[in-house]
Design a protein around this motif. Sequence first.
Motif, mmCIF file in Angstrom:
data_model
loop_
_atom_site.group_PDB
_atom_site.id
_atom_site.type_symbol
_atom_site.label_atom_id
_atom_site.label_comp_id
_atom_site.label_asym_id
_atom_site.label_seq_id
_atom_site.Cartn_x
_atom_site.Cartn_y
_atom_site.Cartn_z
ATOM 1 N N CYS A 114 0.803 -1.598 -0.391
ATOM 2 C CA CYS A 114 -0.133 -0.068 0.258
ATOM 3 C C CYS A 114 0.644 1.768 -0.497
ATOM 4 C CB CYS A 114 -0.742 0.503 1.207
ATOM 5 S SG CYS A 114 -1.931 -1.898 0.992
ATOM 6 N N PRO A 115 2.368 2.211 0.615
ATOM 7 C CA PRO A 115 2.628 2.847 1.230
ATOM 8 C C PRO A 115 3.324 2.586 -0.762
ATOM 9 C CG PRO A 115 3.089 1.041 2.374
ATOM 10 C CD PRO A 115 2.054 0.937 2.014
ATOM 11 N N ARG A 116 3.834 1.525 -0.797
ATOM 12 C CA ARG A 116 4.078 1.572 -2.570
ATOM 13 C C ARG A 116 3.806 2.045 -3.354
ATOM 14 N NH1 ARG A 116 7.393 -4.312 -4.018
ATOM 15 N NH2 ARG A 116 7.637 -3.847 -2.131
ATOM 16 N N MET A 117 2.192 1.586 -3.479
ATOM 17 C CA MET A 117 1.582 2.485 -4.982
ATOM 18 C C MET A 117 1.071 4.385 -3.997
ATOM 19 S SD MET A 117 -0.020 -0.012 -6.310
ATOM 20 C CE MET A 117 -1.215 0.930 -7.028
ATOM 21 N N ILE A 118 1.571 4.516 -3.009
ATOM 22 C CA ILE A 118 0.836 5.902 -2.711
ATOM 23 C C ILE A 118 2.671 6.839 -2.695
ATOM 24 C CG2 ILE A 118 -1.513 5.549 -1.945
ATOM 25 C CD1 ILE A 118 -0.278 6.304 1.125
ATOM 26 N N PHE A 119 3.575 6.487 -2.620
ATOM 27 C CA PHE A 119 4.684 6.544 -2.316
ATOM 28 C C PHE A 119 4.900 7.867 -3.387
ATOM 29 C CE2 PHE A 119 8.927 7.920 -3.339
ATOM 30 C CZ PHE A 119 9.513 8.833 -1.925
ATOM 31 N N PRO A 120 4.761 7.692 -4.757
ATOM 32 C CA PRO A 120 4.641 8.476 -5.443
ATOM 33 C C PRO A 120 4.626 10.057 -5.445
ATOM 34 C CG PRO A 120 4.731 6.506 -6.393
ATOM 35 C CD PRO A 120 4.333 6.177 -4.896
ATOM 36 N N PHE A 121 2.709 10.003 -5.079
ATOM 37 C CA PHE A 121 2.148 10.843 -5.003
ATOM 38 C C PHE A 121 2.609 11.944 -3.664
ATOM 39 C CE2 PHE A 121 -0.348 7.673 -7.119
ATOM 40 C CZ PHE A 121 -0.683 8.371 -8.326
ATOM 41 N N ALA A 122 2.999 11.315 -2.679
ATOM 42 C CA ALA A 122 3.492 12.394 -1.873
ATOM 43 C C ALA A 122 4.556 12.399 -1.899
ATOM 44 C CB ALA A 122 4.005 11.433 -0.335
ATOM 45 N N ARG A 123 5.649 12.275 -3.115
ATOM 46 C CA ARG A 123 6.944 12.630 -3.682
ATOM 47 C C ARG A 123 6.687 13.787 -3.968
ATOM 48 N NH1 ARG A 123 10.538 9.955 -8.171
ATOM 49 N NH2 ARG A 123 12.243 10.921 -7.872
ATOM 50 N N ARG A 124 5.897 14.169 -4.813
ATOM 51 C CA ARG A 124 4.760 15.754 -5.962
ATOM 52 C C ARG A 124 4.790 15.989 -5.306
ATOM 53 N NH1 ARG A 124 3.425 16.315 -10.964
ATOM 54 N NH2 ARG A 124 3.264 18.897 -11.208
ATOM 55 N N ILE A 125 4.253 15.996 -3.880
ATOM 56 C CA ILE A 125 3.737 17.129 -2.832
ATOM 57 C C ILE A 125 5.339 17.725 -2.617
ATOM 58 C CG2 ILE A 125 2.318 17.524 -0.934
ATOM 59 C CD1 ILE A 125 0.713 15.241 -1.962
ATOM 60 N N ILE A 126 6.076 17.048 -1.980
ATOM 61 C CA ILE A 126 7.082 17.377 -0.909
ATOM 62 C C ILE A 126 8.107 17.998 -2.686
ATOM 63 C CG2 ILE A 126 9.620 16.358 0.064
ATOM 64 C CD1 ILE A 126 7.226 15.927 1.182
ATOM 65 N N SER A 127 7.984 17.300 -3.893
ATOM 66 C CA SER A 127 8.414 17.821 -5.108
ATOM 67 C C SER A 127 8.822 19.804 -4.892
ATOM 68 C CB SER A 127 9.049 17.043 -5.772
ATOM 69 O OG SER A 127 9.447 17.915 -6.893
ATOM 70 N N ASP A 128 6.857 19.308 -5.217
ATOM 71 C CA ASP A 128 6.263 20.847 -5.081
ATOM 72 C C ASP A 128 6.255 22.117 -3.875
ATOM 73 O OD1 ASP A 128 5.702 19.824 -7.864
ATOM 74 O OD2 ASP A 128 3.642 19.473 -7.108
ATOM 75 N N LEU A 129 6.454 20.904 -2.802
ATOM 76 C CA LEU A 129 6.431 22.128 -1.845
ATOM 77 C C LEU A 129 7.620 22.845 -1.568
ATOM 78 C CD1 LEU A 129 4.834 23.103 0.504
ATOM 79 C CD2 LEU A 129 5.679 21.164 1.908
ATOM 80 N N THR A 130 8.688 22.120 -1.731
ATOM 81 C CA THR A 130 10.312 22.706 -2.100
ATOM 82 C C THR A 130 10.865 23.859 -3.137
ATOM 83 O OG1 THR A 130 11.152 20.549 -2.782
ATOM 84 C CG2 THR A 130 11.089 20.755 -0.113
ATOM 85 N N ARG A 131 10.155 23.690 -3.876
ATOM 86 C CA ARG A 131 9.926 24.117 -5.186
ATOM 87 C C ARG A 131 9.760 25.691 -4.710
ATOM 88 N NH1 ARG A 131 7.016 22.504 -9.236
ATOM 89 N NH2 ARG A 131 5.435 23.837 -8.399
ATOM 90 N N ASP A 132 7.887 25.248 -4.288
ATOM 91 C CA ASP A 132 7.167 26.900 -4.183
ATOM 92 C C ASP A 132 7.940 27.326 -2.848
ATOM 93 O OD1 ASP A 132 5.642 25.963 -6.146
ATOM 94 O OD2 ASP A 132 4.172 25.351 -5.158
#
Length: 170
Positions: A114-132
């Motif tokens: 289950c975490p393997r399925m949702i991790f890419p989405f959480a990863r994207r949020i972290i990426s956008d958050l640091t950029r913003d």
Amino acid sequence: MAEEAQTGAENGAAPAPVKMNVLAQFVRDLSFENILAQKGAGGDVQPDVQVQVNLDAKKRTAENQYEVVLKLKVTSKAKTSGETLFIIEMDYVGVFNIENVPNEQMHPFLLIECPRMIFPFARRIISDLTRDGGFPPLNLEMIDFVALYRNELARRAQAQAPGGEQKLDA
């Protein structure tokens, strides 16, 4: 022959295939503390990033539904001074419908697949958050959830071993 195969399936010889659907995913809690901006500091800083991962899973009231929480804490410090640049804390939740997984395999399934399925989405949020937040986008490396699960089992086994410290509630 076809009758034999059908009877074998009815007797449990061929288990039903595992079914998993992601019903929902969402950010339950998110905090981004940009300490560098608060201090008014700037310039080119070499970051040292530390990531802590915790997982939690529980059965929901609906049949075959489970909730898995991926808890990430990302701390970035300057390599030279050791000053904290930013801290991100996020609880990312996935709601899953899971069928045909034996009870003895449900725990690892919930904390690995289950975490393997949702991790890419959480990863994207972290990426956008640091950029913003004014930093280069932070692309977290893939997490080995199997190793994480095994390490937690080993840690728990060591804590319960004779001679290991145990805290008892009175």
